[in-house]
Write a protein that holds these residues in place. Structure first.
Motif, PDB file in Angstrom:
ATOM      1  N   THR A 193       0.848  -1.184   0.000  1.00 61.72           N
ATOM      2  CA  THR A 193       0.000   0.000   0.000  1.00 61.72           C
ATOM      3  C   THR A 193       0.890   1.243   0.000  1.00 61.72           C
ATOM      4  O   THR A 193       2.043   1.197   0.430  1.00 61.72           O
ATOM      5  N   GLN A 194       0.328   2.360  -0.478  1.00 62.63           N
ATOM      6  CA  GLN A 194       1.042   3.630  -0.455  1.00 62.63           C
ATOM      7  C   GLN A 194       0.226   4.644   0.335  1.00 62.63           C
ATOM      8  O   GLN A 194      -0.948   4.881   0.052  1.00 62.63           O
TER       9      GLN A 194
ATOM     10  N   PRO B 191       0.226  -3.901   4.153  1.00 58.95           N
ATOM     11  CA  PRO B 191      -1.005  -3.620   4.885  1.00 58.95           C
ATOM     12  C   PRO B 191      -0.851  -4.045   6.347  1.00 58.95           C
ATOM     13  O   PRO B 191      -0.223  -5.070   6.638  1.00 58.95           O
TER      14      PRO B 191
ATOM     15  N   GLU C 197      -7.960  -2.034   5.063  1.00 57.70           N
ATOM     16  CA  GLU C 197      -7.215  -1.131   4.182  1.00 57.70           C
ATOM     17  C   GLU C 197      -7.416  -1.447   2.705  1.00 57.70           C
ATOM     18  O   GLU C 197      -7.415  -0.535   1.869  1.00 57.70           O
ATOM     19  N   THR C 198      -7.536  -2.728   2.371  1.00 56.93           N
ATOM     20  CA  THR C 198      -7.526  -3.128   0.962  1.00 56.93           C
ATOM     21  C   THR C 198      -8.779  -3.869   0.525  1.00 56.93           C
ATOM     22  O   THR C 198      -8.946  -4.121  -0.676  1.00 56.93           O
TER      23      THR C 198
ATOM     24  N   VAL D   1      -8.344   0.619  -2.883  1.00 57.76           N
ATOM     25  CA  VAL D   1      -8.197   1.630  -1.842  1.00 57.76           C
ATOM     26  C   VAL D   1      -9.545   1.778  -1.146  1.00 57.76           C
ATOM     27  O   VAL D   1     -10.547   2.118  -1.781  1.00 57.76           O
TER      28      VAL D   1
ATOM     29  N   THR E  11      -4.919   6.235   2.158  1.00 55.65           N
ATOM     30  CA  THR E  11      -4.156   5.430   1.202  1.00 55.65           C
ATOM     31  C   THR E  11      -4.379   5.914  -0.223  1.00 55.65           C
ATOM     32  O   THR E  11      -5.520   6.154  -0.637  1.00 55.65           O
TER      33      THR E  11
ATOM     34  N   ARG F 236      -2.710   4.196  -2.963  1.00 49.05           N
ATOM     35  CA  ARG F 236      -2.649   3.050  -3.868  1.00 49.05           C
ATOM     36  C   ARG F 236      -2.613   1.749  -3.086  1.00 49.05           C
ATOM     37  O   ARG F 236      -2.046   1.674  -1.994  1.00 49.05           O
ATOM     38  N   VAL F 237      -3.219   0.732  -3.662  1.00 46.70           N
ATOM     39  CA  VAL F 237      -3.081  -0.658  -3.217  1.00 46.70           C
ATOM     40  C   VAL F 237      -2.590  -1.414  -4.436  1.00 46.70           C
ATOM     41  O   VAL F 237      -3.257  -1.427  -5.475  1.00 46.70           O
TER      42      VAL F 237
END
Length: 245
Positions: A82-83, A98, A120-121, A161, A167, A169-170
Motif C-alpha cells: 500500500t502507499q 497492509p 485497508e484493501t 483503496v 491510502t 494506492r493498493v
C-alpha cells in the motif's frame, strides 16, 4: 511455525515450494538480526513499552515453481503493498505492507494483520494462508513494535483503496520487478544509516518494508546479484517520486 503471538500450524505440504524456502529458519534468523539492531534504537528512543502492531507480508503466485529462476520464483509471483496518501502531513507517499495497530479483541498478530489488511484493501481474509510469524521490529518514528506475518494468498480476491484519506494506492507488485537488479540499491538517511531500497512503478520501497523484503529475498535464495555499492541520498530519492520522510 511461529515465533510469537497466535499460533501457526506447520507449513502445509501444498504450500508452493518456492515460498517454503522463505519460511525456513534462515529467514527468521535474518529478520531477528534486524530486530536486534532496531531493539538498540528502541532502548535509546523510548521509555516503557512501545505500542504493538502487525503487518501482512502477503505473497501471491502460482504453486508451480519456475526452475529456471533463482529460488524457483514463478513469473507471476507478487507482493501486496500500500502507499500512504499524498495528502498526509507526515510520511507522505510512503510504501508499506497492509497492517496497523493491535486493537482490543484481536487474538494475536495474525488476527491484527488480517483485520487491518481487510480494512485497508478489502481483501477476503479467508483466502489468505498464514505461514510464519516473524520477530518484532521496532519503528522509531511511530514508536511501534511491528510483527510481520508472512502469508500465501492461496485464493486471491479483489483489492482496492478503501479510504482515500489514508491510502493512495493498493498494488500487487511483481516480485520480478523487485528482484530486478536495475531496481535495487541502498539509501542513506540523514543520520547516516543505510537501508535496502527498491524503485518500481513510481514506488520507493525502503525502511522497514524494504528491510523485510531484502531479508526474505536473500534468505530464500531468490535474488540475483545486485550493486550494493549503489548508495543514494534518501531525501533526494524520496523527493524524486513525490514522497517525504
Amino acid at each position: 511455525m511461529t515465533t510469537s503471538g497466535d499460533s501457526v500450524a506447520p507449513v502445509p505440504d501444498e504450500t508452493p515450494s518456492w515460498l517454503r524456502r522463505a519460511t525456513e529458519s534462515s529467514t527468521v534468523d535474518t529478520v531477528d538480526s534486524l530486530a536486534l539492531a532496531r531493539a538498540a534504537r528502541r532502548a535509546l528512543t523510548i521509555k516503557g513499552e512501545p505500542r504493538q502492531a502487525a503487518v501482512l507480508v502477503l505473497f501471491g503466485g502460482s504453486i508451480e515453481a519456475d526452475h529456471d529462476a533463482p529460488g524457483g520464483v514463478p513469473a507471476d509471483a507478487d507482493i501486496l503493498l500500500t502507499q500512504r496518501a499524498s495528502t498526509m502531513r507526515s510520511h507522505r507517499g510512503q510504501v508499506a505492507f497492509p497492517g496497523g495497530e493491535v486493537e482490543v479483541g484481536d487474538t494475536g498478530p495474525i488476527d491484527t494483520a488480517l483485520r487491518e489488511a481487510n480494512e485497508e484493501t478489502g481483501l477476503d481474509r479467508a483466502g489468505v494462508e498464514p505461514l510464519l510469524v516473524l520477530p518484532k521490529l521496532f519503528v522509531p518514528p511511530s514508536r511501534f513494535d511491528v510483527t510481520p506475518v508472512l502469508a500465501y494468498w492461496r485464493t486471491p480476491s479483489e483489492v482496492r483503496v478503501v479510504d482515500r484519506g489514508e491510502t493512495d494506492r493498493v498494488v500487487r507488485v511483481p516480485l520480478a520487478d523487485l528482484l530486478d537488479p536495475a531496481n535495487r540499491f541502498l539509501v542513506r538517511g540523514p543520520l547516516g544509516y543505510k537501508s535496502p531500497a527498491f524503485l518500481v512503478d513510481g514506488l520507493l520501497v525502503w525502511g522497514l518494508t524494504g528491510g523485510i523484503l531484502a531479508g526474505i529475498f536473500a534468505s530464500a535464495g531468490w535474488e540475483p546479484d545486485w550493486d550494493r555499492e549503489d548508495v543514494r541520498d534518501l531525501e533526494a530519492t524520496l523527493a524524486a517520486v513525490g514522497m517525504t520522510l
